[in-house]
Design a protein around this motif. Structure first.
Motif, PDB file in Angstrom:
ATOM      1  N   ALA A 239     107.467  51.494  39.815  1.00  0.00           N
ATOM      2  CA  ALA A 239     106.541  52.072  38.795  1.00  0.00           C
ATOM      3  C   ALA A 239     106.770  51.457  37.305  1.00  0.00           C
ATOM      4  CB  ALA A 239     106.076  53.476  38.623  1.00  0.00           C
ATOM      5  N   VAL A 240     108.196  51.662  37.266  1.00  0.00           N
ATOM      6  CA  VAL A 240     108.925  51.129  36.078  1.00  0.00           C
ATOM      7  C   VAL A 240     109.169  49.559  36.033  1.00  0.00           C
ATOM      8  CG1 VAL A 240     111.316  51.301  34.537  1.00  0.00           C
ATOM      9  CG2 VAL A 240     110.227  53.363  35.535  1.00  0.00           C
ATOM     10  N   ALA A 241     109.498  49.142  36.930  1.00  0.00           N
ATOM     11  CA  ALA A 241     109.756  47.613  36.932  1.00  0.00           C
ATOM     12  C   ALA A 241     108.428  46.692  36.957  1.00  0.00           C
ATOM     13  CB  ALA A 241     110.440  47.215  38.283  1.00  0.00           C
ATOM     14  N   GLU A 242     107.205  47.267  37.591  1.00  0.00           N
ATOM     15  CA  GLU A 242     106.255  46.576  37.606  1.00  0.00           C
ATOM     16  C   GLU A 242     105.097  46.924  36.623  1.00  0.00           C
ATOM     17  OE1 GLU A 242     104.852  45.864  41.664  1.00  0.00           O
ATOM     18  OE2 GLU A 242     107.075  45.393  42.220  1.00  0.00           O
ATOM     19  N   SER A 243     105.507  48.068  35.558  1.00  0.00           N
ATOM     20  CA  SER A 243     104.520  48.717  34.854  1.00  0.00           C
ATOM     21  C   SER A 243     103.265  49.375  35.172  1.00  0.00           C
ATOM     22  CB  SER A 243     104.163  47.588  33.747  1.00  0.00           C
ATOM     23  OG  SER A 243     105.334  47.060  32.938  1.00  0.00           O
ATOM     24  N   ILE A 244     103.370  49.907  36.652  1.00  0.00           N
ATOM     25  CA  ILE A 244     102.579  50.739  37.168  1.00  0.00           C
ATOM     26  C   ILE A 244     102.095  51.918  36.425  1.00  0.00           C
ATOM     27  CG2 ILE A 244     101.628  51.500  39.413  1.00  0.00           C
ATOM     28  CD1 ILE A 244     103.546  49.524  40.699  1.00  0.00           C
ATOM     29  N   ASP A 245     100.756  52.346  36.397  1.00  0.00           N
ATOM     30  CA  ASP A 245     100.407  53.554  35.444  1.00  0.00           C
ATOM     31  C   ASP A 245     100.618  54.832  36.535  1.00  0.00           C
ATOM     32  OD1 ASP A 245     100.027  52.212  33.079  1.00  0.00           O
ATOM     33  OD2 ASP A 245      98.005  51.692  33.612  1.00  0.00           O
ATOM     34  N   LEU A 246     101.648  55.454  36.522  1.00  0.00           N
ATOM     35  CA  LEU A 246     101.963  56.571  37.038  1.00  0.00           C
ATOM     36  C   LEU A 246     102.499  57.636  35.987  1.00  0.00           C
ATOM     37  CD1 LEU A 246     103.851  55.593  40.469  1.00  0.00           C
ATOM     38  CD2 LEU A 246     101.472  55.815  39.969  1.00  0.00           C
ATOM     39  N   LEU A 247     101.969  58.967  36.314  1.00  0.00           N
ATOM     40  CA  LEU A 247     102.444  59.835  35.282  1.00  0.00           C
ATOM     41  C   LEU A 247     103.603  60.624  35.947  1.00  0.00           C
ATOM     42  CD1 LEU A 247      98.639  61.266  34.468  1.00  0.00           C
ATOM     43  CD2 LEU A 247     100.254  59.484  33.127  1.00  0.00           C
ATOM     44  N   SER A 248     103.836  60.903  37.169  1.00  0.00           N
ATOM     45  CA  SER A 248     104.846  61.482  37.504  1.00  0.00           C
ATOM     46  C   SER A 248     105.005  61.511  39.082  1.00  0.00           C
ATOM     47  CB  SER A 248     104.870  63.248  37.170  1.00  0.00           C
ATOM     48  OG  SER A 248     103.754  63.630  37.795  1.00  0.00           O
ATOM     49  N   VAL A 249     106.145  61.574  39.525  1.00  0.00           N
ATOM     50  CA  VAL A 249     106.503  61.506  41.169  1.00  0.00           C
ATOM     51  C   VAL A 249     107.459  62.506  41.391  1.00  0.00           C
ATOM     52  CG1 VAL A 249     107.431  59.987  42.866  1.00  0.00           C
ATOM     53  CG2 VAL A 249     106.289  59.091  40.899  1.00  0.00           C
ATOM     54  N   PHE A 250     107.096  63.438  42.414  1.00  0.00           N
ATOM     55  CA  PHE A 250     107.880  64.409  43.002  1.00  0.00           C
ATOM     56  C   PHE A 250     107.825  64.821  44.477  1.00  0.00           C
ATOM     57  CE2 PHE A 250     103.845  66.213  41.257  1.00  0.00           C
ATOM     58  CZ  PHE A 250     103.727  67.180  42.343  1.00  0.00           C
TER      59      PHE A 250
END
Length: 74
Positions: free
Chosen positions: A29-40
């Motif tokens: 998500a960080v590398a490809e600028s994917i819009d995620l708010l949180s991962v847990f």
């Protein structure tokens, strides 16, 4: 101004690989600028990772081809 509301999506994973899957999803998500708010991934719940995102499309993009991520729970 109103903030967009995210939804929680559940991803099935290989049991025991929850932390690795969560970290891989975050890195993608960080590398490809994917819009995620949180991962847990709660340590007591085996085989699942929870992702907060604005759309299901973002989830599919984040897990596509990812090892040990099986499918989005409907």
């Amino acid at each position: 101004m109103t903030e967009a509301q995210g939804k929680i999506y559940v991803i099935r994973t290989t049991a025991g690989q929850e932390k690795n899957v969560a970290e891989s999803i975050y890195a993608r998500a960080v590398a490809e600028s994917i819009d995620l708010l949180s991962v847990f991934s709660p340590g007591t719940l085996k085989g699942y990772v929870f992702i907060e995102a604005l759309s299901a499309h973002s989830i599919e993009e984040a897990i596509s081809g990812l090892r040990h991520a099986r499918a989005r729970v409907q």
